[in-house]
Scaffold this motif. Structure first.
Motif, PDB file in Angstrom:
ATOM      1  N   LEU A   1       0.862  -1.172   0.000  1.00 29.15           N
ATOM      2  CA  LEU A   1       0.000   0.000   0.000  1.00 29.15           C
ATOM      3  C   LEU A   1       0.906   1.232   0.000  1.00 29.15           C
ATOM      4  O   LEU A   1       1.464   1.599   1.035  1.00 29.15           O
ATOM      5  N   GLU A   2       1.078   1.844  -1.166  1.00 33.47           N
ATOM      6  CA  GLU A   2       1.933   3.017  -1.304  1.00 33.47           C
ATOM      7  C   GLU A   2       1.042   4.251  -1.408  1.00 33.47           C
ATOM      8  O   GLU A   2       0.609   4.619  -2.502  1.00 33.47           O
ATOM      9  N   ASN A   3       0.774   4.878  -0.254  1.00 31.43           N
ATOM     10  CA  ASN A   3      -0.147   6.012  -0.214  1.00 31.43           C
ATOM     11  C   ASN A   3      -1.450   5.640  -0.917  1.00 31.43           C
ATOM     12  O   ASN A   3      -1.939   6.355  -1.800  1.00 31.43           O
ATOM     13  N   ALA A   4      -2.004   4.499  -0.530  1.00 32.84           N
ATOM     14  CA  ALA A   4      -3.184   3.960  -1.197  1.00 32.84           C
ATOM     15  C   ALA A   4      -4.093   3.305  -0.162  1.00 32.84           C
ATOM     16  O   ALA A   4      -3.725   3.124   0.999  1.00 32.84           O
ATOM     17  N   ARG A   5      -5.288   2.948  -0.610  1.00 35.01           N
ATOM     18  CA  ARG A   5      -6.221   2.236   0.272  1.00 35.01           C
ATOM     19  C   ARG A   5      -6.989   1.209  -0.543  1.00 35.01           C
ATOM     20  O   ARG A   5      -7.067   1.286  -1.783  1.00 35.01           O
ATOM     21  N   THR A   6      -7.541   0.258   0.187  1.00 32.86           N
ATOM     22  CA  THR A   6      -8.399  -0.740  -0.422  1.00 32.86           C
ATOM     23  C   THR A   6      -9.646  -0.863   0.440  1.00 32.86           C
ATOM     24  O   THR A   6      -9.578  -0.739   1.674  1.00 32.86           O
ATOM     25  N   GLU A   7     -10.783  -1.090  -0.175  1.00 31.31           N
ATOM     26  CA  GLU A   7     -12.039  -1.207   0.559  1.00 31.31           C
ATOM     27  C   GLU A   7     -12.323  -2.676   0.839  1.00 31.31           C
ATOM     28  O   GLU A   7     -12.601  -3.451  -0.069  1.00 31.31           O
ATOM     29  N   LEU A   8     -12.192  -3.038   2.109  1.00 33.55           N
ATOM     30  CA  LEU A   8     -12.550  -4.384   2.528  1.00 33.55           C
ATOM     31  C   LEU A   8     -14.033  -4.414   2.879  1.00 33.55           C
ATOM     32  O   LEU A   8     -14.714  -3.377   2.840  1.00 33.55           O
ATOM     33  N   ALA A   9     -14.532  -5.575   3.236  1.00 36.59           N
ATOM     34  CA  ALA A   9     -15.976  -5.717   3.455  1.00 36.59           C
ATOM     35  C   ALA A   9     -16.496  -4.798   4.552  1.00 36.59           C
ATOM     36  O   ALA A   9     -17.577  -4.206   4.419  1.00 36.59           O
ATOM     37  N   HIS A  10     -15.718  -4.627   5.636  1.00 38.73           N
ATOM     38  CA  HIS A  10     -16.240  -3.923   6.803  1.00 38.73           C
ATOM     39  C   HIS A  10     -15.555  -2.588   7.088  1.00 38.73           C
ATOM     40  O   HIS A  10     -16.005  -1.838   7.944  1.00 38.73           O
ATOM     41  N   PHE A  11     -14.449  -2.305   6.425  1.00 39.40           N
ATOM     42  CA  PHE A  11     -13.724  -1.053   6.675  1.00 39.40           C
ATOM     43  C   PHE A  11     -12.762  -0.768   5.533  1.00 39.40           C
ATOM     44  O   PHE A  11     -12.492  -1.643   4.691  1.00 39.40           O
ATOM     45  N   ASP A  12     -12.244   0.441   5.516  1.00 36.03           N
ATOM     46  CA  ASP A  12     -11.216   0.818   4.543  1.00 36.03           C
ATOM     47  C   ASP A  12      -9.849   0.575   5.157  1.00 36.03           C
ATOM     48  O   ASP A  12      -9.577   1.019   6.292  1.00 36.03           O
ATOM     49  N   LEU A  13      -8.974  -0.094   4.430  1.00 38.59           N
ATOM     50  CA  LEU A  13      -7.590  -0.302   4.861  1.00 38.59           C
ATOM     51  C   LEU A  13      -6.700   0.595   4.012  1.00 38.59           C
ATOM     52  O   LEU A  13      -6.681   0.487   2.784  1.00 38.59           O
ATOM     53  N   ALA A  14      -5.955   1.488   4.672  1.00 38.41           N
ATOM     54  CA  ALA A  14      -5.079   2.418   3.958  1.00 38.41           C
ATOM     55  C   ALA A  14      -3.647   2.239   4.449  1.00 38.41           C
ATOM     56  O   ALA A  14      -3.395   1.737   5.547  1.00 38.41           O
TER      57      ALA A  14
END
Length: 422
Positions: free
Chosen positions: A293-306
């Motif tokens: 994760l290089e200054n990025a995020r991903t949307e998981l089922a229950h929360f955003d992981l950045a």
């Protein structure tokens, strides 16, 4: 100019410390020309040179050569720290021991005031008792003269042996703790916005593995096996994976490909990745199935992981960018941020992050290093709240420099998210 001045100060300090250790453990306990005087002096010249070789080895030698410097050189730095601390304690004990030994068996006993003292008669040499008694209070008994040199030597040797034994015991125990691998730690973090269905979600947090000339593939395998045994929902590697290049340490990192979690494994850079070449490591980690994760995020089922890059990347134009990682997200969802250094928590607060996971501090690694770590980090280890943001700092799974931890055991933390709605 400033770097040169700091270097001069560091060399002067280390020279003074080694002279003090030589004085207390070699000169004060041995005769000139003795075997211990010669061998102890040689050791206190060679060991600091090995330490310098260990510190510069990654830039000057191949990894196979660096290992020969790293083991004795780094371990000596740890022994030196606790040897000096023990000797300083000995400075307080030494006068007490000398005082106890000041009156030896041959010292004259003080004469009470009311006892008749024989006086020699003039001319005959005969003596007769003196009937007068001295008026006034009895004189204070006086202890014997200076400490016998042999007893002073006994005290010096006793203090030196006790200090050396204590230092070796502390460092030996601390090294065992690192080499056996990190232990699991469990932490529960309540989050107000976490949905009820996510209650009990588990994140494995590992940081500061520090693969290098001492910790290698077997260390990585222990970490991977420990994480997989607990079957977390998500795995996060929060920087400082390596101390070296991909060609040298890639094989040591390969067991990371075995990591298993329902929502995968993610990685952000630490400051040591930038010492070693961050871009190649990001690509290598990606090839192992771990998602950078290089200054990025991903949307998981229950929360955003950045995740954001480490502050050390700023000099290369690749520093942390919270706006890029968190901009235009839905703030009704929980945001979990991976950031190597705890000091970035203030940016997390400003951007509405619910939980930041960090490492970097090693918990101080070598007591009393935790007090120094407190000067540079808002939290050295554990869970603390800043505004609406929870910050959790792991002590890390490895060690930098000496493979020793004292007062700051290594850990892999399983963070369990708790919903306030549950």
């Amino acid at each position: 100019m400033m770097i040169a001045l700091l270097l001069v100060v560091a060399v002067a300090l280390l020279t003074s410390v080694h002279w003090y250790v030589w004085r207390r453990t070699v000169r004060d306990v041995s005769a000139p020309g003795s075997r211990w005087r010669r061998s102890g002096t040689v050791l206190l010249v060679v060991l600091p040179l090995l330490s310098v070789g260990a510190l510069v080895g990654g830039r000057a030698f191949p990894l196979a050569v660096e290992r020969w410097f790293a083991w004795p050189g780094y371990l000596w730095l740890a022994v030196l720290l606790y040897l000096v601390l023990a000797l300083l304690v000995g400075e307080a004990v030494r006068p007490l021991l000398n005082r106890l030994l000041r009156r030896g068996p041959g010292s004259p006993e003080p004469v009470p005031a009311d006892v008749a003292v024989p006086a020699a008669s003039a001319g005959t040499g005969a003596s007769e008792p003196v009937s007068e008694s001295v008026s006034g209070p009895a004189p204070t008994p006086v202890a014997g003269g200076p400490v016998d040199p042999s007893r002073r030597l006994l005290v010096a040797r006793g203090v030196a042996v006790a200090a050396g034994g204590a230092a070796l015991a502390v460092v030996g125990n601390g090294a065992y703790g690192v080499l056996r691998g990190p232990r699991l730690k469990q932490v529960t973090v309540p989050l107000a916005k976490l949905p009820r269905r996510a209650h009990g979600y588990r994140i494995a947090v590992v940081s500061d593995i520090h693969l290098g000339p001492i910790l290698g593939r077997s260390h990585t395998q222990r970490i991977v096996d420990t994480i997989n045994r607990v079957q977390p929902d998500l795995i996060t590697i929060v920087g400082d994976l390596v101390d070296g290049s991909v060609p040298d340490l890639g094989p040591a990192a390969e067991p990371l490909a075995q990591l298993r979690a329902r929502d995968g494994a993610y990685f952000v850079t630490g400051n040591h990745e930038y010492f070693s070449g961050a871009a190649p490591w990001v690509e290598f980690v990606r090839s192992l199935g771990v998602h950078p994760l290089e200054n990025a995020r991903t949307e998981l089922a229950h929360f955003d992981l950045a995740g954001v890059n480490d502050l050390a990347g700023t000099a290369e134009g690749h520093g942390p960018d919270f706006d890029r990682a968190l901009g235009d997200r839905d703030r009704s969802r929980v945001a979990v941020m991976l950031s190597h250094q705890p000091v970035t928590v203030y940016e997390s607060v400003r951007h509405g992050v619910d939980l930041q996971l960090s490492g970097h501090t090693h918990g101080g690694q070598l007591w009393p290093g935790n007090y120094l770590a407190e000067l540079a980090n808002p939290t050295v280890a554990g869970l603390e709240r800043y505004g609406d943001t929870e910050l959790y700092v792991t002590r890390g799974a490895g060690a930098w420099g000496p493979p020793v931890r004292v007062g700051a055991p290594s850990d892999i933390t399983v963070v369990t998210l708790a919903s306030r709605q549950a």
